[in-house]
Design a protein around this motif. Structure first.
Motif, PDB file in Angstrom:
ATOM      1  N   THR A 217       0.833  -1.208   0.000  1.00 28.54           N
ATOM      2  CA  THR A 217       0.000   0.000   0.000  1.00 28.54           C
ATOM      3  C   THR A 217       0.867   1.257   0.000  1.00 28.54           C
ATOM      4  N   ASP A 218       2.015   1.186   0.665  1.00 29.44           N
ATOM      5  CA  ASP A 218       2.946   2.326   0.635  1.00 29.44           C
ATOM      6  C   ASP A 218       3.533   2.492  -0.761  1.00 29.44           C
ATOM      7  N   ALA A 219       3.871   1.361  -1.417  1.00 30.13           N
ATOM      8  CA  ALA A 219       4.440   1.427  -2.761  1.00 30.13           C
ATOM      9  C   ALA A 219       3.461   2.059  -3.740  1.00 30.13           C
ATOM     10  N   PHE A 220       2.180   1.776  -3.586  1.00 28.54           N
ATOM     11  CA  PHE A 220       1.170   2.345  -4.477  1.00 28.54           C
ATOM     12  C   PHE A 220       0.716   3.733  -4.031  1.00 28.54           C
ATOM     13  N   GLY A 221       1.276   4.211  -2.917  1.00 30.60           N
ATOM     14  CA  GLY A 221       0.948   5.555  -2.469  1.00 30.60           C
ATOM     15  C   GLY A 221      -0.342   5.675  -1.695  1.00 30.60           C
TER      16      GLY A 221
ATOM     17  N   SER B 189       8.976   9.221  -9.739  1.00 32.98           N
ATOM     18  CA  SER B 189       8.771   8.166  -8.755  1.00 32.98           C
ATOM     19  C   SER B 189       9.859   7.107  -8.860  1.00 32.98           C
ATOM     20  N   LEU B 190      10.229   6.726 -10.071  1.00 30.25           N
ATOM     21  CA  LEU B 190      11.268   5.708 -10.274  1.00 30.25           C
ATOM     22  C   LEU B 190      12.627   6.169  -9.786  1.00 30.25           C
ATOM     23  N   SER B 191      12.879   7.447  -9.867  1.00 34.12           N
ATOM     24  CA  SER B 191      14.187   7.967  -9.455  1.00 34.12           C
ATOM     25  C   SER B 191      14.436   7.756  -7.963  1.00 34.12           C
ATOM     26  N   ARG B 192      13.362   7.541  -7.202  1.00 39.74           N
ATOM     27  CA  ARG B 192      13.512   7.323  -5.763  1.00 39.74           C
ATOM     28  C   ARG B 192      13.412   5.839  -5.395  1.00 39.74           C
ATOM     29  N   ALA B 193      13.282   4.979  -6.388  1.00 42.39           N
ATOM     30  CA  ALA B 193      13.175   3.536  -6.138  1.00 42.39           C
ATOM     31  C   ALA B 193      14.552   2.888  -6.200  1.00 42.39           C
ATOM     32  N   SER B 194      14.621   1.661  -5.701  1.00 43.48           N
ATOM     33  CA  SER B 194      15.892   0.936  -5.650  1.00 43.48           C
ATOM     34  C   SER B 194      16.192   0.183  -6.937  1.00 43.48           C
ATOM     35  N   ASP B 195      15.288   0.218  -7.912  1.00 40.16           N
ATOM     36  CA  ASP B 195      15.491  -0.460  -9.187  1.00 40.16           C
ATOM     37  C   ASP B 195      14.924   0.403 -10.298  1.00 40.16           C
ATOM     38  N   ALA B 196      15.054  -0.080 -11.523  1.00 41.92           N
ATOM     39  CA  ALA B 196      14.637   0.703 -12.683  1.00 41.92           C
ATOM     40  C   ALA B 196      13.205   0.418 -13.098  1.00 41.92           C
ATOM     41  N   GLY B 197      12.399  -0.117 -12.205  1.00 42.67           N
ATOM     42  CA  GLY B 197      11.020  -0.470 -12.555  1.00 42.67           C
ATOM     43  C   GLY B 197      10.978  -1.769 -13.326  1.00 42.67           C
ATOM     44  N   THR B 198      11.434  -2.831 -12.680  1.00 37.56           N
ATOM     45  CA  THR B 198      11.715  -4.089 -13.371  1.00 37.56           C
ATOM     46  C   THR B 198      10.564  -5.083 -13.282  1.00 37.56           C
ATOM     47  N   LEU B 199      10.263  -5.699 -14.436  1.00 37.60           N
ATOM     48  CA  LEU B 199       9.395  -6.858 -14.518  1.00 37.60           C
ATOM     49  C   LEU B 199      10.229  -7.995 -15.083  1.00 37.60           C
TER      50      LEU B 199
ATOM     51  N   MET C 131       8.594  -0.496 -10.401  1.00 35.23           N
ATOM     52  CA  MET C 131       7.423  -0.592 -11.265  1.00 35.23           C
ATOM     53  C   MET C 131       6.144  -0.355 -10.467  1.00 35.23           C
ATOM     54  N   LEU C 132       6.088  -0.884  -9.262  1.00 36.38           N
ATOM     55  CA  LEU C 132       4.907  -0.677  -8.420  1.00 36.38           C
ATOM     56  C   LEU C 132       4.719   0.806  -8.116  1.00 36.38           C
ATOM     57  N   ARG C 133       5.805   1.482  -7.774  1.00 38.36           N
ATOM     58  CA  ARG C 133       5.713   2.908  -7.426  1.00 38.36           C
ATOM     59  C   ARG C 133       5.373   3.754  -8.654  1.00 38.36           C
ATOM     60  N   ALA C 134       5.910   3.373  -9.808  1.00 41.26           N
ATOM     61  CA  ALA C 134       5.602   4.120 -11.033  1.00 41.26           C
ATOM     62  C   ALA C 134       4.133   3.966 -11.404  1.00 41.26           C
TER      63      ALA C 134
END
Length: 623
Positions: free
Chosen positions: A123-127, A571-581, A602-605
């Motif tokens: 839920t935090d990842a999705f904001g 949002s991705l710039s603050r994540a630990s990965d590049a939005g990976t699937l 990817m979840l945060r984006a």
């Protein structure tokens, strides 16, 4: 949505658990399963090329298995409803059931602490962290007395041929738990042997305290079938996954599986009676082959496991699925012949890729046999479907059918060599995109010949692409070029490729390459260099796919600025990965496993894009 009088079939019927047990349609008189077959068969006729491809790829086996498992669960679930009278509470002086199988289905739910942690993360990842807080408060209110460090489990054995769910709750004091539910269930009754009885709606439920576990069932004597130590059965699944399901098809009596197959064949026959048109015979023959394969899957599958884990510590969502065939069966032989092999295209697996796809696997003779079985009918259906397109002349249909057959023959010839080996990679940078692919083919000269013949057929047409063959040679690979003008109104495509898109092809003795755009040619050359080297590495997986959102979004933003894309990049710039699937497919004994991983970025984006869209609606007054 109400059913239409023409079909009595609605979209929800495809996921409704009791679809196969419903009565015939009062308007048409056809059974629901017959209408489902009719729908599938008509869709198949509309998409013959897709159907053709599924006959010659491993995806078909996965699809058949998934359908078989779903139908088996449906049949088992339907049996519960029809057995309500038989499964009424058993008097205390009744004898225990004589025939009890091992669990057909095992379902586990992670511990409350595990679920709370993971729901807070997602839920935090999705904001929307407030939803995680709500779950934590509710679980604290209504789960007093439950051990928060142990999972919950449900076992479903067959007792005298009927499914009997047994729930196992981790609590050392189930009376305390039930006390909180009295407003919904009423007071708890206690029998002479300490068994507790409550009413849940119209159902009577029996509960027994066994050590640190509460055993719950609809049938009092079934409580005796519960394991003495539930943790031995459910702890691994319950710890590894927030939700997991394991289905053991071989515990389902043969007569139940046979009844399911009988239902399917009856529905198939009813649907085929409604078939008409010039390709009706081909549709029937293809459907019969599908039915034979579905019957094989139902009868020869050993078990299926699906597990979902929201992993807050590693900041990702993981979905695992695996299935195995009964050892010694034909289905097991299919999967035993499917192993990772040395690959000429493993260079596509690279950390700087925006995305890649790689597959390197052996192919069993049984797989090839099954693929060939449907090819002839699929080709006939494709020709029939092309003939119904008004824009195509009879000569066009004949040419297109011939090309499809040649491509199919080349694919089958490559399969006959006993392997699949291919790779594709996408690289992006500001204003620059590179895409290249390479694949093994049994006859590269035939691949080039097919393209040349297509060029000859298109020659003279004003809107046809332009072809240049045999332009150069690089390390034994002959290079060709295809050019096509991009329409003036295709503004976004022109921003990416310019006024003309150029596709470079390479055909080797046993290989086929393609590069999209001039900027991709060096990448294709790199792929050719890698394939020409010695000591090709053996693939770790049968197939793997990866997509990274950040480089793709940055490229898109460099082409044309967009607020939604900018929000996702931020949002991705603050994540630990590049939005990976990531998707991985691996061989296991007598079967195959698949893992899908969605990383934190990817979840945060996705969450950021959703929130921005909602804000835009509010600003525009579209609540």
């Amino acid at each position: 949505m109400p059913r239409t009088k023409s079909t009595c079939l609605r979209a929800s019927d495809f996921i409704e658990p009791a679809i196969f047990l419903k009565p015939n349609c009062p308007v048409t008189g056809k059974s629901y399963i017959a209408r489902l077959f009719h729908h599938l068969s008509t869709q198949r006729r509309k998409f013959p090329v897709r159907r053709l491809l599924t006959h010659i790829t491993p995806l078909r086996r996965f699809t058949m298995f998934t359908l078989a498992a779903t139908l088996t669960l449906t049949s088992l679930g339907g049996a519960v409803g029809h057995a309500q009278e038989k499964l009424a509470p058993v008097p205390s002086d009744s004898q225990p059931a004589d025939q009890t199988t091992e669990p057909v289905v095992i379902v586990t739910l992670g511990s409350l602490n595990q679920l709370t942690q993971d729901i807070n993360y997602i839920t935090d990842a999705f904001g929307v962290p407030q939803f995680g807080g709500t779950f934590e408060i509710m679980s604290g209110m209504f789960a007093r007395g439950i051990d928060r460090d142990l999972p919950v489990g449900v076992l479903v054995p067959l007792v005298d041929g009927a499914p009997e769910p047994i729930a196992m709750l981790p609590t050392s004091d189930v009376k305390q738990v039930l006390k909180q539910l009295e407003a919904q269930t009423g007071p708890v009754d206690e029998l002479d042997d300490g068994t507790l009885v409550i009413n849940v709606g119209a159902n009577v439920v029996f509960i027994r305290q066994v050590g640190n576990w509460a055993i719950v069932a609809r049938n009092r004597n079934v409580l005796d079938q519960a394991p003495a130590d539930p943790t031995a059965i459910i702890s691994a699944m319950g710890t590894d996954y927030d939700l997991a399901i394991r289905l053991d098809l071989q515990q389902i009596p043969a007569q139940v599986r046979d009844a399911l197959i009988g239902q399917l064949r009856q529905g198939f026959n009813q649907a085929m009676q409604q078939q008409g048109g010039p390709d009706a015979d081909q549709a029937r023959q293809m459907a019969e082959q599908s039915m034979d394969q579905l019957e094989q899957v139902v009868s020869q599958t050993d078990d299926l496991m699906i597990g979902l884990n929201i992993d807050g510590s590693n900041r990702e969502i993981v979905l695992d699925a695996s299935f195995t065939a009964v050892p010694g069966t034909e289905l097991a032989t299919v999967y035993q012949g499917q192993k990772p092999i040395p690959s000429s295209y493993s260079m596509v697996i690279r950390d700087d890729a925006a995305g890649y796809l790689h597959a390197a696997s052996s192919i069993s003779p049984e797989t090839l046999k099954q693929a060939k079985a449907g090819i002839e009918n699929a080709l006939k259906m494709a020709g029939s479907a092309l003939g119904q397109i008004d824009e195509l002349s009879e000569a066009d249909v004949e040419d297109a059918t011939d090309m499809i057959k040649r491509i199919t023959d080349l694919t089958l010839k490559s399969y006959e060599d006993g392997k699949v080996d291919m790779g594709a990679v996408l690289l992006t940078d500001a204003n620059v995109m590179q895409f290249a692919l390479g694949t093994y083919v049994a006859d590269g000269a035939e691949a080039a010949s097919i393209v040349k013949d297509i060029a000859n057929k298109l020659e003279g047409r004003g809107d046809a692409p332009r072809f240049e063959f045999d332009r150069d040679t690089y390390k034994g690979v002959v290079l060709h070029l295809i050019e096509a003008d991009i329409p003036a109104d295709a503004d976004e495509l022109r921003k990416v490729f310019g006024e003309t898109v150029r596709v470079h092809l390479g055909t080797g003795e046993k290989s086929l390459y393609a590069a999209l755009g001039d900027a991709s040619v060096p990448l294709m050359m790199e792929m050719i260099d890698s394939a020409a080297g010695d000591n090709q590495p053996t693939a770790k997986h049968l197939a793997q796919f990866e997509l990274n959102m950040m480089p793709i979004l940055q490229f898109a933003q460099s082409i044309e600025s967009n607020d939604a894309i900018l929000t996702m990049i931020d949002s991705l710039s603050r994540a630990s990965d590049a939005g990976t699937l990531r998707v991985l497919s691996s061989a296991i004994d007598n079967g195959q496993s698949t893992r899908i991983v969605i990383r934190d970025g990817m979840l945060r984006a996705i969450g950021a894009a959703y929130r921005q869209a909602q804000q835009k609606k509010m600003q525009e007054g579209n609540f």
